[in-house]
Design a protein around this motif. Structure first.
Motif, mmCIF file in Angstrom:
data_model
loop_
_atom_site.group_PDB
_atom_site.id
_atom_site.type_symbol
_atom_site.label_atom_id
_atom_site.label_comp_id
_atom_site.label_asym_id
_atom_site.label_seq_id
_atom_site.Cartn_x
_atom_site.Cartn_y
_atom_site.Cartn_z
ATOM 1 N N GLU A 45 -4.374 -8.958 -2.754
ATOM 2 C CA GLU A 45 -3.697 -9.979 -2.199
ATOM 3 C C GLU A 45 -4.401 -10.686 -1.161
ATOM 4 O O GLU A 45 -5.424 -9.902 -0.362
ATOM 5 C CB GLU A 45 -2.298 -9.409 -1.384
ATOM 6 C CG GLU A 45 -1.526 -10.185 -0.718
ATOM 7 C CD GLU A 45 -0.154 -9.497 -0.014
ATOM 8 O OE1 GLU A 45 -0.100 -8.220 -0.616
ATOM 9 O OE2 GLU A 45 0.340 -10.056 0.738
ATOM 10 N N THR A 74 -1.713 -20.462 0.996
ATOM 11 C CA THR A 74 -0.848 -20.291 0.109
ATOM 12 C C THR A 74 -0.488 -19.136 -0.821
ATOM 13 O O THR A 74 0.399 -18.879 -1.762
ATOM 14 C CB THR A 74 -0.798 -21.539 -1.093
ATOM 15 O OG1 THR A 74 -2.308 -21.417 -1.401
ATOM 16 C CG2 THR A 74 -1.049 -22.886 -0.212
ATOM 17 N N TYR A 123 0.039 -16.303 0.370
ATOM 18 C CA TYR A 123 0.623 -15.425 1.118
ATOM 19 C C TYR A 123 1.791 -14.321 0.268
ATOM 20 O O TYR A 123 2.577 -15.090 -0.499
ATOM 21 C CB TYR A 123 1.461 -16.070 2.204
ATOM 22 C CG TYR A 123 1.986 -15.308 3.307
ATOM 23 C CD1 TYR A 123 3.212 -15.212 3.259
ATOM 24 C CD2 TYR A 123 1.086 -14.639 4.056
ATOM 25 C CE1 TYR A 123 4.023 -14.409 4.308
ATOM 26 C CE2 TYR A 123 1.744 -14.006 5.274
ATOM 27 C CZ TYR A 123 3.082 -13.918 5.380
ATOM 28 O OH TYR A 123 3.570 -13.326 6.495
ATOM 29 N N GLY A 124 1.400 -13.079 0.157
ATOM 30 C CA GLY A 124 2.212 -12.199 -0.453
ATOM 31 C C GLY A 124 2.209 -12.273 -1.910
ATOM 32 O O GLY A 124 2.752 -11.676 -2.478
ATOM 33 N N LYS A 125 1.431 -13.032 -2.375
ATOM 34 C CA LYS A 125 1.022 -12.610 -4.046
ATOM 35 C C LYS A 125 0.080 -11.782 -4.462
ATOM 36 O O LYS A 125 -0.972 -11.835 -3.992
ATOM 37 C CB LYS A 125 0.584 -14.391 -4.622
ATOM 38 C CG LYS A 125 1.585 -15.375 -4.278
ATOM 39 C CD LYS A 125 1.142 -16.604 -4.650
ATOM 40 C CE LYS A 125 0.489 -16.552 -5.968
ATOM 41 N NZ LYS A 125 -0.008 -18.200 -6.307
ATOM 42 N N LEU A 126 0.324 -11.007 -5.445
ATOM 43 C CA LEU A 126 -0.403 -9.974 -5.945
ATOM 44 C C LEU A 126 -1.157 -10.622 -7.255
ATOM 45 O O LEU A 126 -0.407 -11.155 -8.004
ATOM 46 C CB LEU A 126 0.368 -8.783 -6.188
ATOM 47 C CG LEU A 126 0.683 -7.994 -5.178
ATOM 48 C CD1 LEU A 126 1.263 -6.507 -5.829
ATOM 49 C CD2 LEU A 126 -0.668 -7.296 -4.198
ATOM 50 N N TYR A 147 9.855 -11.010 -6.553
ATOM 51 C CA TYR A 147 8.945 -11.541 -7.626
ATOM 52 C C TYR A 147 9.244 -11.230 -8.775
ATOM 53 O O TYR A 147 9.787 -10.055 -9.252
ATOM 54 C CB TYR A 147 7.414 -10.931 -6.922
ATOM 55 C CG TYR A 147 7.104 -10.712 -5.772
ATOM 56 C CD1 TYR A 147 7.512 -9.833 -4.904
ATOM 57 C CD2 TYR A 147 6.254 -11.854 -5.358
ATOM 58 C CE1 TYR A 147 7.108 -9.885 -3.392
ATOM 59 C CE2 TYR A 147 5.759 -11.746 -3.955
ATOM 60 C CZ TYR A 147 6.370 -10.713 -3.102
ATOM 61 O OH TYR A 147 5.662 -10.863 -1.814
ATOM 62 N N TYR A 196 7.282 -10.878 -12.712
ATOM 63 C CA TYR A 196 5.929 -10.959 -13.358
ATOM 64 C C TYR A 196 6.305 -10.731 -14.776
ATOM 65 O O TYR A 196 7.488 -10.118 -15.283
ATOM 66 C CB TYR A 196 5.102 -9.695 -12.848
ATOM 67 C CG TYR A 196 4.543 -9.635 -11.588
ATOM 68 C CD1 TYR A 196 5.471 -9.069 -10.511
ATOM 69 C CD2 TYR A 196 3.504 -10.199 -11.176
ATOM 70 C CE1 TYR A 196 5.101 -9.008 -8.966
ATOM 71 C CE2 TYR A 196 2.880 -10.120 -9.785
ATOM 72 C CZ TYR A 196 3.769 -9.578 -9.060
ATOM 73 O OH TYR A 196 3.075 -9.675 -7.387
ATOM 74 N N GLN A 238 10.351 -15.724 -0.921
ATOM 75 C CA GLN A 238 10.009 -15.132 0.500
ATOM 76 C C GLN A 238 11.306 -14.980 1.241
ATOM 77 O O GLN A 238 11.397 -14.138 2.124
ATOM 78 C CB GLN A 238 9.217 -15.728 1.185
ATOM 79 C CG GLN A 238 7.500 -15.968 0.267
ATOM 80 C CD GLN A 238 6.641 -14.847 0.440
ATOM 81 O OE1 GLN A 238 7.076 -13.722 0.750
ATOM 82 N NE2 GLN A 238 5.573 -14.856 0.028
ATOM 83 N N ARG A 275 3.227 -8.562 6.330
ATOM 84 C CA ARG A 275 2.289 -8.944 5.357
ATOM 85 C C ARG A 275 1.044 -8.057 5.956
ATOM 86 O O ARG A 275 0.505 -8.254 7.008
ATOM 87 C CB ARG A 275 1.877 -10.335 5.247
ATOM 88 C CG ARG A 275 2.755 -11.099 4.395
ATOM 89 C CD ARG A 275 2.811 -10.436 2.875
ATOM 90 N NE ARG A 275 3.959 -11.175 2.238
ATOM 91 C CZ ARG A 275 5.125 -10.393 1.863
ATOM 92 N NH1 ARG A 275 5.344 -9.350 2.571
ATOM 93 N NH2 ARG A 275 6.329 -11.209 1.089
ATOM 94 N N GLN A 334 4.418 -3.986 -2.704
ATOM 95 C CA GLN A 334 5.626 -4.494 -3.473
ATOM 96 C C GLN A 334 6.020 -3.371 -4.610
ATOM 97 O O GLN A 334 5.270 -2.444 -5.010
ATOM 98 C CB GLN A 334 5.067 -5.552 -4.516
ATOM 99 C CG GLN A 334 4.918 -6.888 -3.847
ATOM 100 C CD GLN A 334 4.428 -8.036 -4.894
ATOM 101 O OE1 GLN A 334 4.545 -7.990 -6.052
ATOM 102 N NE2 GLN A 334 3.745 -9.054 -4.246
#
Lengths: 115, 113
Positions: A93, A98, A100-103, B33, B35, B50, B98, B102
């Motif tokens: 991460e 942009t 932010y928070g995405k894995l 999220y 996936y 978010q 952050r 998750q």
């Protein structure tokens, strides 16, 4: 464009020995890394994480090492147990922008620990 | 008992039908999220949210839609426009700080016949 790569699809280890799972990344903006364990038809379970300000994090039998210059991290499991047999995913991460928070996940490595 | 639930575990649909997958969490997490996992591949991000009433496209959003009307719920609709909908779908949630870990639900296996 695979930003997180696990180049070994599978790994076989004897019970009691060390398991070393590897992960490489290309995006220099990644600054937080996680390892997840997954059994078939189940959701991933969080194992351990590491921030880019560290080079090692340990939790019981699990240790994650981060080499920022090589953009490489590894998960060590010592001693390995048959119950550790699963698919292991590394994920990364970036804390800002942009993403932010995405894995971003690697493809996974199937670990088999033999009794 | 806090956690993330997804229902159903297995889902079968005919080609051309829309289908909605449920994801509920009682962890008081702000972020959620979706996936998708295909055989031999890692998890790929479809959509994420978010905060309530806001969501963003992930890497493979085409053919999917979401809503976030409540903090604890983030349903995913697989529309007929999704060309390869058969897959294992995973929902996750995370707290507001952050970075934050998750946590995943048990997943839904969708098979389109």
């Amino acid at each position: 464009d695979q930003q997180v790569k696990q180049n070994s699809p599978s790994l076989s280890v004897q019970e009691g020995r060390i398991s070393i799972l590897n992960c490489d990344y290309t995006n220099s903006m990644f600054d937080y890394f996680l390892w997840y364990k997954k059994y078939p038809a189940e959701g991933p379970t969080f194992l351990i994480s590491i921030s880019s300000i560290k080079d090692k994090n340990e939790d019981g039998r699990f240790t994650v090492f981060l080499n920022k210059s090589a953009k490489h991290l590894s998960l060590h499991i010592v001693p390995s147990q048959p119950g550790d047999s699963a698919v292991y995913f590394c994920a990364a991460e970036s804390a800002g922008g942009t993403s932010y928070g995405k894995l971003t996940f690697g493809q996974g490595t199937i670990l088999t620990v033999h009794p | 008992d806090g956690g993330i639930t997804q229902s159903p575990k297995y889902l079968f649909r005919k080609e051309g039908q829309n289908v909605t997958l449920s994801c509920e969490q009682n962890l008081n997490h702000d972020a959620m999220y979706w996936y998708r996992q295909d055989p031999g591949q890692g998890l790929r991000l479809i959509y994420y949210s978010q905060i309530v009433n806001d969501f963003q496209k992930g890497d493979i959003a085409e053919g999917y839609s979401v809503s976030r009307e409540k903090k604890e719920s983030f349903p995913l609709t697989v529309t007929s426009a999704q060309k390869n909908p058969t897959a294992f779908y995973l929902c996750a949630s995370a707290g507001p700080s952050r970075p934050d870990t998750q946590y995943f639900g048990p997943g839904t296996r969708l098979t389109v016949l």
